[in-house]
Design a protein around this motif. Structure first.
Motif, PDB file in Angstrom:
ATOM      1  N   GLU B  80       0.852  -1.212   0.000  1.00  0.00           N
ATOM      2  CA  GLU B  80       0.000   0.000   0.000  1.00  0.00           C
ATOM      3  C   GLU B  80       0.875   1.245   0.000  1.00  0.00           C
ATOM      4  OE1 GLU B  80      -3.121  -0.608   2.950  1.00  0.00           O
ATOM      5  OE2 GLU B  80      -3.086  -2.731   2.436  1.00  0.00           O
ATOM      6  N   ASP B  81       0.686   2.158   0.993  1.00  0.00           N
ATOM      7  CA  ASP B  81       1.496   3.384   0.970  1.00  0.00           C
ATOM      8  C   ASP B  81       2.494   3.436   2.123  1.00  0.00           C
ATOM      9  OD1 ASP B  81      -0.285   3.595   2.999  1.00  0.00           O
ATOM     10  OD2 ASP B  81      -0.919   5.646   2.575  1.00  0.00           O
ATOM     11  N   PHE B  82       2.725   2.283   2.782  1.00  0.00           N
ATOM     12  CA  PHE B  82       3.579   2.349   3.971  1.00  0.00           C
ATOM     13  C   PHE B  82       4.855   1.515   3.871  1.00  0.00           C
ATOM     14  CE2 PHE B  82       0.586  -1.126   4.652  1.00  0.00           C
ATOM     15  CZ  PHE B  82       1.427  -2.159   5.038  1.00  0.00           C
ATOM     16  N   GLY B  83       4.969   0.687   2.865  1.00  0.00           N
ATOM     17  CA  GLY B  83       6.163  -0.162   2.824  1.00  0.00           C
ATOM     18  C   GLY B  83       6.394  -0.773   1.464  1.00  0.00           C
ATOM     19  N   LYS B  84       7.407  -1.624   1.406  1.00  0.00           N
ATOM     20  CA  LYS B  84       7.676  -2.343   0.157  1.00  0.00           C
ATOM     21  C   LYS B  84       7.998  -3.796   0.456  1.00  0.00           C
ATOM     22  CE  LYS B  84      12.667  -1.835  -0.562  1.00  0.00           C
ATOM     23  NZ  LYS B  84      13.728  -1.528  -1.502  1.00  0.00           N
ATOM     24  N   ARG B  85       7.780  -4.633  -0.532  1.00  0.00           N
ATOM     25  CA  ARG B  85       8.155  -6.039  -0.398  1.00  0.00           C
ATOM     26  C   ARG B  85       9.110  -6.403  -1.534  1.00  0.00           C
ATOM     27  NH1 ARG B  85       3.860 -10.219  -0.277  1.00  0.00           N
ATOM     28  NH2 ARG B  85       5.444 -11.590  -1.137  1.00  0.00           N
ATOM     29  N   THR B  86      10.096  -7.226  -1.203  1.00  0.00           N
ATOM     30  CA  THR B  86      11.043  -7.720  -2.193  1.00  0.00           C
ATOM     31  C   THR B  86      10.982  -9.240  -2.164  1.00  0.00           C
ATOM     32  OG1 THR B  86      12.468  -5.815  -1.783  1.00  0.00           O
ATOM     33  CG2 THR B  86      13.463  -7.698  -2.915  1.00  0.00           C
ATOM     34  N   ASP B  87      10.737  -9.840  -3.302  1.00  0.00           N
ATOM     35  CA  ASP B  87      10.678 -11.301  -3.420  1.00  0.00           C
ATOM     36  C   ASP B  87      11.815 -11.772  -4.317  1.00  0.00           C
ATOM     37  OD1 ASP B  87       7.766 -10.281  -3.177  1.00  0.00           O
ATOM     38  OD2 ASP B  87       7.559 -12.411  -2.718  1.00  0.00           O
ATOM     39  N   ARG B 119      11.293 -10.137   1.842  1.00  0.00           N
ATOM     40  CA  ARG B 119      11.636  -9.095   2.812  1.00  0.00           C
ATOM     41  C   ARG B 119      10.583  -8.000   2.716  1.00  0.00           C
ATOM     42  NH1 ARG B 119      16.675  -6.701   5.075  1.00  0.00           N
ATOM     43  NH2 ARG B 119      16.355  -4.473   5.306  1.00  0.00           N
ATOM     44  N   MET B 120      10.028  -7.626   3.868  1.00  0.00           N
ATOM     45  CA  MET B 120       9.084  -6.503   3.918  1.00  0.00           C
ATOM     46  C   MET B 120       9.695  -5.418   4.774  1.00  0.00           C
ATOM     47  SD  MET B 120       5.351  -8.181   4.462  1.00  0.00           S
ATOM     48  CE  MET B 120       4.535  -9.157   3.222  1.00  0.00           C
ATOM     49  N   SER B 127      15.284   0.188   8.791  1.00  0.00           N
ATOM     50  CA  SER B 127      15.662  -0.659   9.931  1.00  0.00           C
ATOM     51  C   SER B 127      14.431  -1.416  10.456  1.00  0.00           C
ATOM     52  CB  SER B 127      16.285   0.191  11.040  1.00  0.00           C
ATOM     53  OG  SER B 127      15.372   1.189  11.411  1.00  0.00           O
ATOM     54  N   ASN B 128      13.239  -1.003  10.033  1.00  0.00           N
ATOM     55  CA  ASN B 128      12.008  -1.699  10.425  1.00  0.00           C
ATOM     56  C   ASN B 128      11.617  -2.676   9.315  1.00  0.00           C
ATOM     57  OD1 ASN B 128       9.651  -2.477  11.669  1.00  0.00           O
ATOM     58  ND2 ASN B 128       8.511  -0.640  11.043  1.00  0.00           N
ATOM     59  N   TYR B 129      11.956  -3.945   9.503  1.00  0.00           N
ATOM     60  CA  TYR B 129      11.700  -4.921   8.437  1.00  0.00           C
ATOM     61  C   TYR B 129      11.506  -6.322   9.025  1.00  0.00           C
ATOM     62  CZ  TYR B 129      16.489  -6.579   9.036  1.00  0.00           C
ATOM     63  OH  TYR B 129      17.635  -7.103   9.564  1.00  0.00           O
ATOM     64  N   ALA B 130      11.008  -7.213   8.190  1.00  0.00           N
ATOM     65  CA  ALA B 130      10.934  -8.637   8.541  1.00  0.00           C
ATOM     66  C   ALA B 130      11.275  -9.454   7.297  1.00  0.00           C
ATOM     67  CB  ALA B 130       9.531  -8.976   9.027  1.00  0.00           C
ATOM     68  N   GLU B 131      11.860 -10.619   7.523  1.00  0.00           N
ATOM     69  CA  GLU B 131      12.244 -11.485   6.397  1.00  0.00           C
ATOM     70  C   GLU B 131      11.735 -12.895   6.648  1.00  0.00           C
ATOM     71  OE1 GLU B 131      16.550  -9.382   5.368  1.00  0.00           O
ATOM     72  OE2 GLU B 131      16.497 -11.247   6.512  1.00  0.00           O
ATOM     73  N   ARG B 132      11.533 -13.608   5.586  1.00  0.00           N
ATOM     74  CA  ARG B 132      11.177 -15.026   5.731  1.00  0.00           C
ATOM     75  C   ARG B 132      11.665 -15.799   4.507  1.00  0.00           C
ATOM     76  NH1 ARG B 132       5.014 -15.800   3.728  1.00  0.00           N
ATOM     77  NH2 ARG B 132       5.651 -16.106   1.589  1.00  0.00           N
ATOM     78  N   LYS B 133      11.885 -17.076   4.730  1.00  0.00           N
ATOM     79  CA  LYS B 133      12.209 -17.979   3.632  1.00  0.00           C
ATOM     80  C   LYS B 133      11.090 -19.014   3.558  1.00  0.00           C
ATOM     81  CE  LYS B 133      17.154 -17.513   4.455  1.00  0.00           C
ATOM     82  NZ  LYS B 133      17.146 -16.930   5.815  1.00  0.00           N
ATOM     83  N   SER B 134      10.701 -19.378   2.343  1.00  0.00           N
ATOM     84  CA  SER B 134       9.623 -20.363   2.220  1.00  0.00           C
ATOM     85  C   SER B 134       9.831 -21.202   0.965  1.00  0.00           C
ATOM     86  CB  SER B 134       8.258 -19.671   2.171  1.00  0.00           C
ATOM     87  OG  SER B 134       8.139 -18.926   0.978  1.00  0.00           O
ATOM     88  N   ALA B 135       9.065 -22.273   0.883  1.00  0.00           N
ATOM     89  CA  ALA B 135       9.081 -23.115  -0.315  1.00  0.00           C
ATOM     90  C   ALA B 135       7.716 -23.011  -0.978  1.00  0.00           C
ATOM     91  CB  ALA B 135       9.370 -24.563   0.061  1.00  0.00           C
TER      92      ALA B 135
END
Lengths: 197, 206
Positions: B80-87, B119-120, B127-135
């Protein structure tokens, strides 16, 4: 009036002389390596900025009508005072398809190139704390080459580029736009087939 | 609904394996290299998040009718207007050509598997982010446009289902990213436009 007519006549004579000379020597063949460098003027769709880039590409023709293409772009400056970039360096890879034209001195090709760019926006657009971003890009272009000698050509390229910088204070910055590039190129046959001799 | 997709994927894989047994091997061993652009639609309560990306792939052909695609994609999109996601997707697919002849247009279906790194992060506050790995598993259909005997432009649409920890987003009073743990599902629909060139024959038949 005369001043306008004379350059036009000169241009026509140049084209005609190339047409007569170009029949044998200017034919592109498979295994030809093309290296072109030029200047790229971009116009962004959603901003008034008009950035200028140094641009270059290479092509290796695997067949007479198809080439593997790689490009690189380096930001130089912007025509508008509120500059968009501190820096931009981009690379792209893809393929170019050559349309058949009756005269071998004229080459027209269309290409598609996915790529990536390393971008530094200015604080005007991205906020005070501006990090560099690696962004995906897509370039679709139409390239015209005037092959005026056995080893050299002039070229003009018109292209559309899609690119977005995400995560700035203003959310996404849409860097999509179109560009006009012009410059000089060199082409060299790397390997000659028996059938080409 | 999701179980149906898993069942569909398993049946498709089994069918491809069965069909492979009887194919000719005229084109087996062809190695192609390509690059591609992607548009991704990400489902998070709604199909409202569009991502754009670049990537590349190589293909190893097993037979006249069966090919494989090994890819890496790098996509970015807005939250939306508050963040970005990288896949980042790294994976493989098996492609099956149902028609017997290779003409200018060649349709195919595909199914496969991939790994994702996600990564979001908050806009202008990295510095405010979260990451995950998935299949994930994916299946879809596409078309090759053979612009020369060795080169093609391909257009493919595929559905991709990720199995991994969800990243929950809380927007008030400030933006926080939480990983609740466990396995949850996330759906993607991806469109790829690629250009590919057959470089050499791995089997080197005469």
């Amino acid at each position: 009036m005369e001043k306008k007519v004379k350059p036009f006549l000169l241009f026509c004579l140049l084209i005609l002389s190339i047409d007569s000379v170009g029949q044998d020597t200017n034919r592109f063949k498979s295994n030809m390596l093309i290296l072109n460098v030029g200047l790229k003027q971009s116009f962004l769709y959603t901003y008034a900025n008009k950035p200028l880039f140094a641009d270059g590409f290479f092509e290796f023709l695997t067949k007479e009508n198809f080439g593997i293409k790689g490009s690189c772009t380096q930001y130089i400056t912007d025509r508008t005072p509120d500059k968009m970039f501190q820096n931009l360096t981009g690379i792209a890879f893809g393929g170019a398809y050559y349309l058949k034209l009756p005269n071998p001195a004229h080459k027209l090709s269309a290409s598609v190139q996915p790529g990536i760019s390393w971008v530094n926006l200015t604080s005007i657009h991205a906020g005070n704390d501006v990090p560099s971003s690696l962004i995906p890009t897509m370039t679709i272009s139409l390239n015209y080459m005037l092959v005026f000698s056995r080893f050299t050509n002039f070229y003009v390229n018109v292209s559309h580029q899609s690119a977005y910088v995400r995560g700035t204070k203003n959310n996404s910055i849409n860097l999509s736009g179109f560009s006009i590039t012009g410059g000089l190129g060199f082409h060299l046959l790397m390997k000659t087939k028996k059938s080409d001799k | 609904m999701r179980n149906t997709f898993i069942l569909f994927f398993i049946i498709l894989s089994l069918q491809i394996t069965a069909i492979c047994q009887t194919n000719t091997e005229q084109k087996a061993g062809e190695f192609s290299l390509g690059v591609r652009n992607s548009i991704g639609f990400v489902y998070e309560n709604d199909w409202n998040r569009i991502a754009f990306g670049s990537g590349g792939q190589f293909r190893i052909r097993f037979s006249e009718k069966v090919n494989s695609d090994w890819f890496i994609d790098f996509l970015q999109g807005d939250l939306e207007d508050f963040g970005k996601r990288t896949d980042v997707h790294i994976g493989w697919s098996v492609m099956y050509y149902p028609l017997n002849e290779q003409k200018f247009i060649q349709p195919y279906i595909l199914a496969g598997h991939c790994f994702e790194f996600l990564r979001m992060e908050e806009n202008a506050n990295f510095s405010n982010y979260a990451e995950r790995k998935s299949a994930s598993v994916q299946a879809g259909a596409g078309i090759h446009f053979h612009i020369s005997p060795k080169a093609d432009i391909s257009l493919v649409g595929q559905y991709m289902m990720h199995f991994g920890t969800n990243i929950d987003i809380t927007r008030t009073p400030s933006i926080t990213f939480n990983k609740p743990g466990g396995v949850s599902l996330q759906d993607h629909f991806l469109l790829h436009l690629s250009i590919n060139y057959m470089l050499f024959d791995l089997w080197k038949r005469k």
